[in-house]
Scaffold this motif. Sequence first.
Motif, short mmCIF file in Angstrom:
data_model
loop_
_atom_site.label_atom_id
_atom_site.label_comp_id
_atom_site.label_asym_id
_atom_site.label_seq_id
_atom_site.Cartn_x
_atom_site.Cartn_y
_atom_site.Cartn_z
N THR A 1 -4.05 -7.15 15.67
CA THR A 1 -4.86 -6.06 16.24
C THR A 1 -5.93 -5.54 15.29
N GLN A 2 -6.08 -6.16 14.10
CA GLN A 2 -7.07 -5.69 13.14
C GLN A 2 -7.84 -6.87 12.55
N LYS A 3 -9.07 -6.59 12.11
CA LYS A 3 -9.88 -7.60 11.44
C LYS A 3 -9.58 -7.59 9.95
N ASP A 4 -10.11 -8.60 9.26
CA ASP A 4 -9.80 -8.78 7.84
C ASP A 4 -10.11 -7.54 7.01
N GLU A 5 -11.32 -6.97 7.18
CA GLU A 5 -11.73 -5.84 6.35
C GLU A 5 -10.84 -4.62 6.58
N ALA A 6 -10.46 -4.38 7.84
CA ALA A 6 -9.57 -3.26 8.14
C ALA A 6 -8.21 -3.46 7.50
N LEU A 7 -7.70 -4.67 7.55
CA LEU A 7 -6.42 -4.98 6.91
C LEU A 7 -6.52 -4.78 5.40
N PHE A 8 -7.61 -5.25 4.80
CA PHE A 8 -7.79 -5.13 3.35
C PHE A 8 -7.88 -3.66 2.94
N ASP A 9 -8.61 -2.86 3.71
CA ASP A 9 -8.75 -1.44 3.39
C ASP A 9 -7.41 -0.72 3.46
N ARG A 10 -6.53 -1.16 4.34
CA ARG A 10 -5.23 -0.50 4.46
C ARG A 10 -4.22 -1.01 3.42
N LEU A 11 -4.29 -2.30 3.11
CA LEU A 11 -3.38 -2.85 2.11
C LEU A 11 -3.78 -2.45 0.69
N CYS A 12 -5.07 -2.31 0.44
CA CYS A 12 -5.57 -1.90 -0.88
C CYS A 12 -6.54 -0.74 -0.69
N PRO A 13 -6.05 0.43 -0.34
CA PRO A 13 -6.95 1.56 -0.05
C PRO A 13 -7.70 2.03 -1.30
N LYS A 14 -8.87 2.57 -1.09
CA LYS A 14 -9.64 3.12 -2.20
C LYS A 14 -9.02 4.44 -2.67
N LYS A 15 -8.99 4.60 -4.02
CA LYS A 15 -8.52 5.87 -4.58
C LYS A 15 -9.69 6.86 -4.57
N LYS A 16 -9.44 8.06 -5.03
CA LYS A 16 -10.48 9.09 -5.00
C LYS A 16 -11.70 8.69 -5.81
N ASP A 17 -11.50 7.92 -6.88
CA ASP A 17 -12.64 7.51 -7.71
C ASP A 17 -13.32 6.26 -7.18
N GLY A 18 -12.87 5.78 -6.02
CA GLY A 18 -13.50 4.63 -5.39
C GLY A 18 -12.93 3.28 -5.80
N SER A 19 -11.98 3.26 -6.73
CA SER A 19 -11.41 1.99 -7.19
C SER A 19 -10.23 1.59 -6.30
N VAL B 1 -6.48 -0.88 -6.36
CA VAL B 1 -5.50 -1.58 -7.20
C VAL B 1 -4.53 -2.34 -6.29
N PHE B 2 -4.02 -3.44 -6.83
CA PHE B 2 -2.95 -4.15 -6.14
C PHE B 2 -1.62 -3.48 -6.47
N ALA B 3 -0.79 -3.32 -5.48
CA ALA B 3 0.58 -2.86 -5.75
C ALA B 3 1.32 -3.94 -6.53
N LYS B 4 2.27 -3.53 -7.35
CA LYS B 4 3.04 -4.49 -8.14
C LYS B 4 3.71 -5.53 -7.24
N SER B 5 4.12 -5.11 -6.06
CA SER B 5 4.82 -6.01 -5.14
C SER B 5 3.91 -7.10 -4.57
N MET B 6 2.62 -6.99 -4.80
CA MET B 6 1.67 -7.98 -4.26
C MET B 6 1.40 -9.13 -5.24
N THR B 7 1.87 -9.01 -6.47
CA THR B 7 1.50 -9.98 -7.50
C THR B 7 1.99 -11.40 -7.20
N LYS B 8 3.18 -11.52 -6.61
CA LYS B 8 3.70 -12.86 -6.32
C LYS B 8 2.91 -13.53 -5.20
N ARG B 9 2.47 -12.75 -4.24
CA ARG B 9 1.62 -13.29 -3.18
C ARG B 9 0.30 -13.78 -3.76
N LEU B 10 -0.28 -13.00 -4.66
CA LEU B 10 -1.54 -13.39 -5.30
C LEU B 10 -1.36 -14.67 -6.11
#
Length: 720
Positions: free
Chosen positions: A250-268, A270-279
């Motif tokens: 139900t979502q496109k790539d960019e929407a999925l990316f924004d939700r899986l790796c949301p921007k912090k207040k400073d605009g940066s 980060v990958f969650a630690k749990s994502m490292t094995k997938r990467l």
Amino acid sequence: GDTSRTRDSPCPRRSFFSSRNTTPRVLLYRAPYRQPYHSHSVSPREHVPRRSQRRKVVTLPVFPEKMSGVLPTTMTPILVAKRASLRKLTNLISPVPADIDVAQAAAVVPIKTIAAACGLGEDDYEPYGHFKAKISEKVGPKLRATRGRGFYVVVAGINPTPLGEGKSTTTIGLAQAMGAHLDKECVACIRQPSMGPTFGIKGGAAGGGYSQVIPMEEMNLHLTGDIHAIGVANNLLAAAIDARVFHEATQKDEALFDRLCPKKKDGSRVFAKSMTKRLAKLGIATDDPELLTKEERSKFVRLNIDREKISWRRVVDMNDRFLRKITIGQNPTEKGHSRETGFDITVASEIMAVLAMTTGMKDMERRLGSMVVAPDLDGAPVTADDLGITGALTALMRDAIKPTLMQTLEGTPVLVHAGPFANIASGNSSIIADEIGLSMVGDGGFVLTEAGFGADIGLEKFMNLKCRSSGLKPHAAVIVATVRALKLHGGGPPVSPGKPLSFEYMNEDVELVRKGVANLTRHIENTKKFGVPVVVAMNVFPTDTPAEHEVIKLAALAAGADDCVLCTHHAEGGLGAAALGEAVSAACERNANAENFKLLYPDDSSIKAKIETIAKELYHAEAVSYSDEAEAKIAMFTEQGFGQLPICMAKTQYSFSHDPDLKGAPSGFTLPIGDVRCAAGAGFIVPLVGAFPTIPGLPTRPAYYEIGIDEESEMVLGLS
């Protein structure tokens, strides 16, 4: 437990004294007002006891030396604790009372005393109430450095009747015999009961009669919550799978990316630690999400799970046939994303198998992350690591990895851990519990580990799965047999729970036994194929006769058993299994190096070759057939790189074959494989023999009819 529900006993009431204490330790039974009491206590009061008085607790040992005014000068804390805990049962009642009445009347030793008798310090365990404790999985290596390892004994059985033949009871009776009567270091390792059988047909798994784990209500009902933790972890993963499929659809790539790796207040980002094995799996080396190319972002956010081939199922720890096949996602909020799936019973979850096979926290996390939940659209395996959920699963299992320390009626220690069924899963308690037990007893001690159901499934999986993974070698095997089951295998009438036994089972029929011993002799011969000596334990029933026992003994010895021993532990506690203890001890000492132990097949043989080795070598099948679905699954798992995994057969416990009505020692049949599953985290392939359900159903009259609470004492009633 597995014991017979028959309460008649051929043994008269007996009294005996502890070898460690010439003062009798008498186990007395409840007066009409249901108050248990112990010989050290004062006369029972006439009023209903306060809640704190309802279970009598042994708090101090009684030493003859103190009575004479002479205190021992060489008593170590461990010896003091042993003298406070180990005791021989006395004033045994015949006929044997109901299991729960025996258990609730017993005096229970505080778990800190049991732990001290095992040489555990307070930092080695966490009490769960007064009578059970969690043992750290790190205790084994620490103790082993100074104590070494004890003898390793597996307890299995013949193909049982639906009533059970007393395998759990024999395991506990043998532990009581070795610890309280033969003065040997001994720990029993058994599985945690599922509440499916507890409220269904078979009852709990704490043993029976005068050979039980206590408090049996605490063991049979929830224990320390391990099965609950497994169920929650399993269903969290199931929810994550369906949610991920839904969101990707139900979502496109960019929407999925924004939700899986949301921007912090400073605009940066980060990958969650749990994502490292997938990467790492995708070959993406950067730790900055902003540096991913458009193609890399698409690969990262899309698992592309093949929703028609999702293999992960939800679980519940109860018998419920109507959950075997269900449809989920029917609410309008799921936007038409429905699919067919089903439930398994919790003890059939791969997470339960992971718990049983793991060797420590790090290994458990690796195994949980490796669990395959489905293929993707290209046929590649999708794992828990890909979903980023491994850390959460490990956190839910943090306490479940620790075995639970309990005690028998005679004060010997018991480690309760994991609870996979043998007919649909790996069927053994955990490697961690066995390792801890072997280190607790040290050189010359004994660990008795129970394998589920008959030796064709429970013991086979102990050898080919558990020992293959742990590297441990068993020194002896005990096979439990009964006249009743052998009569069934000899052509006797069907045995059904809730129905009276037929005439043949209540009266002598030597010829029926003679025909049925073929089942026992095949189990002996199969066990010896692993290079392990066998001791047969004849679990005696009141309706047995000496002539029937003699037929069994002659057949067992002719088949290669080291010994065949009559056991009356249900009626006499540890005393009734003392001869069995001596036979097991002798077998272990003769096989001290376990140098003849061997596995049935090598790792590098194909999936089909392994299945057919088990089917032909142990079951005596002439051939194996595969459904189209099984053929496709075997090809897929081999292509995915899982062809080297060992085999965990899911089949009926009532026969060597796929047909529960094919009794005795059948041969020449074709074994049908209806489906195949991959438990990559646990480390094995699961062929389902025929159309084999992985969640039981309730019978017409379940055990729950008898279970309740006493309104005055608030004690549990009716558990068996």
